[in-house]
Design an enzyme around this catalytic site. Sequence first.
Site, PDB file in Angstrom:
ATOM      1  N   LYS A 184      -8.634   4.988  -4.616  1.00 44.83           N
ATOM      2  CA  LYS A 184      -7.813   3.784  -4.780  1.00 44.83           C
ATOM      3  C   LYS A 184      -7.818   3.303  -6.241  1.00 44.83           C
ATOM      4  O   LYS A 184      -8.519   3.857  -7.080  1.00 44.83           O
ATOM      5  CB  LYS A 184      -8.275   2.705  -3.803  1.00 44.83           C
ATOM      6  CG  LYS A 184      -8.159   3.152  -2.331  1.00 44.83           C
ATOM      7  CD  LYS A 184      -6.727   3.265  -1.857  1.00 44.83           C
ATOM      8  CE  LYS A 184      -6.493   4.146  -0.642  1.00 44.83           C
ATOM      9  NZ  LYS A 184      -7.048   3.733   0.624  1.00 44.83           N
TER      10      LYS A 184
HETATM   11  C1  PLP Z   1      -7.199   3.859   2.072  1.00 47.58           C
HETATM   12  C2  PLP Z   1      -6.443   3.115   3.105  1.00 47.58           C
HETATM   13  C3  PLP Z   1      -7.048   2.225   4.019  1.00 47.58           C
HETATM   14  C4  PLP Z   1      -8.507   1.946   4.156  1.00 47.58           C
HETATM   15  O1  PLP Z   1      -9.321   2.858   3.687  1.00 47.58           O
HETATM   16  P1  PLP Z   1     -10.910   2.886   3.623  1.00 47.58           P
HETATM   17  O2  PLP Z   1     -11.140   4.327   3.383  1.00 47.58           O
HETATM   18  O3  PLP Z   1     -11.434   2.415   4.951  1.00 47.58           O
HETATM   19  O4  PLP Z   1     -11.351   2.002   2.515  1.00 47.58           O
HETATM   20  C5  PLP Z   1      -6.220   1.505   4.862  1.00 47.58           C
HETATM   21  N1  PLP Z   1      -4.896   1.644   4.817  1.00 47.58           N
HETATM   22  C6  PLP Z   1      -4.282   2.466   3.967  1.00 47.58           C
HETATM   23  C7  PLP Z   1      -2.793   2.520   3.950  1.00 47.58           C
HETATM   24  C8  PLP Z   1      -5.030   3.247   3.082  1.00 47.58           C
HETATM   25  O5  PLP Z   1      -4.393   4.087   2.250  1.00 47.58           O
END
Ligand code: PLP
Length: 386
Positions: A184
């Site tokens: 992210k």
């Molecule tokens: C990355 C992501 C999440 C949550 O990810 P975690 O790996 O739990 O931090 C939720 N929604 C979307 C659209 C994502 O790309």
Amino acid sequence: MRQSFLPFHVPEIGEEDIAAVAAALRSGWLTAGPRVKEFEQRFAHYTGAAHAVAVNSGTAALHLALEAAGIGRGDDVLVPTLTFAATAEVVVQLGARPVLVDCAPDTLNIEPDALQRALTPRCKAVIPVHFAGHPCDMDALMEIAARRKLLVIEDAAHALPARWRGRMVGTIGDATCFSFYATKTITTGEGGMITTANAQWAERMRIMSLHGISKDAWKRYTAQGSWRYEIIAPGYKYNMTDPAAALGISQLTRCDEFLQARLRCRRRYDEGFAGEPAIERPVERGDITHAWHLYVIRIDPRRLRIDRDRMIELLKQRNIGAAVHFIPLHLHPYYRDTYGYKPSDFPNATAAFERIISLPIYPRLTDADIEDVVTAVTDLIRDNRR
Ligand SMILES: *Cc1c(COP(=O)(O)O)cnc(C)c1O
């Protein structure tokens, strides 16, 4: 051809991040402690939100926000089909039903008209996902939500930092969930944050993130704390740790700088792909700030002799890592079989899925790296034109 493999993503970890985590380890606070509090305060300040609650994943953030919103058995929750597993699974885990919604053909965000058509009498909430970092049409969504008394829990896993008509994502819906997963825009390895203006929800999420133990459970081993605690609900183990928060604080200070670097990548790609009719570049609607977590192109299968899967395979052979965001939920066995969804129920997402390719976009990419990606993609298109 490029000599070494270009990964789809490399996290931006600098010496200052390493020093911050080392200091946290030396402090002796290995679980939730003062750095988590500091990260929450800084994050609230950065987004302009009244409250921020740090947790150990974006998925945990979504789960806690829905729990605080009172979502449970008998409720329907609107979820875009073009999203990651996390957005819908938390709805199922709370005993509610995810009602999938098609995307807009341009931004690939949840489509307000499709949302209106999908509404059921049991709908209690909607989870807009700001796909790739492009904010959803929050004016339309908030208007429908107000009219139909829906709670708005935003999945902003892609959207730090992003703005809708000048308003920071994190201050618009009833609660906003961020992810700090390794890929992210800022990372804590694993981690997440919920922002909200609702003090009661913030309190509930804090309590539920640590076993449902009453207020300030994290202080119980400090001089100000007490060993005595009360369990007020069967909660979860979702707290962030201090070493992760130390990384988060360090990353947050460079969040704007990272965005500038991703904007540079985006500009280079846009220039490189301009004038190639077989490639649709990502769009940007007016008066927003796009977080550019992903750069998603769409290839036109009618103009090519190869499909998307083959294209990704050939890119890999040319040492370019690429990915697909996402396989729409309605095409996965669980959602297809449990709720009886058909590909034709979501024409835009189904069509997009066959065309989308996510290209590398992160601060560490050099202009030469981007040139390599552009060359590989445009060469493959030229070699395989129909
Ligand atoms: C990355 C992501 C999440 C949550 O990810 P975690 O790996 O739990 O931090 C939720 N929604 C979307 C659209 C994502 O790309």
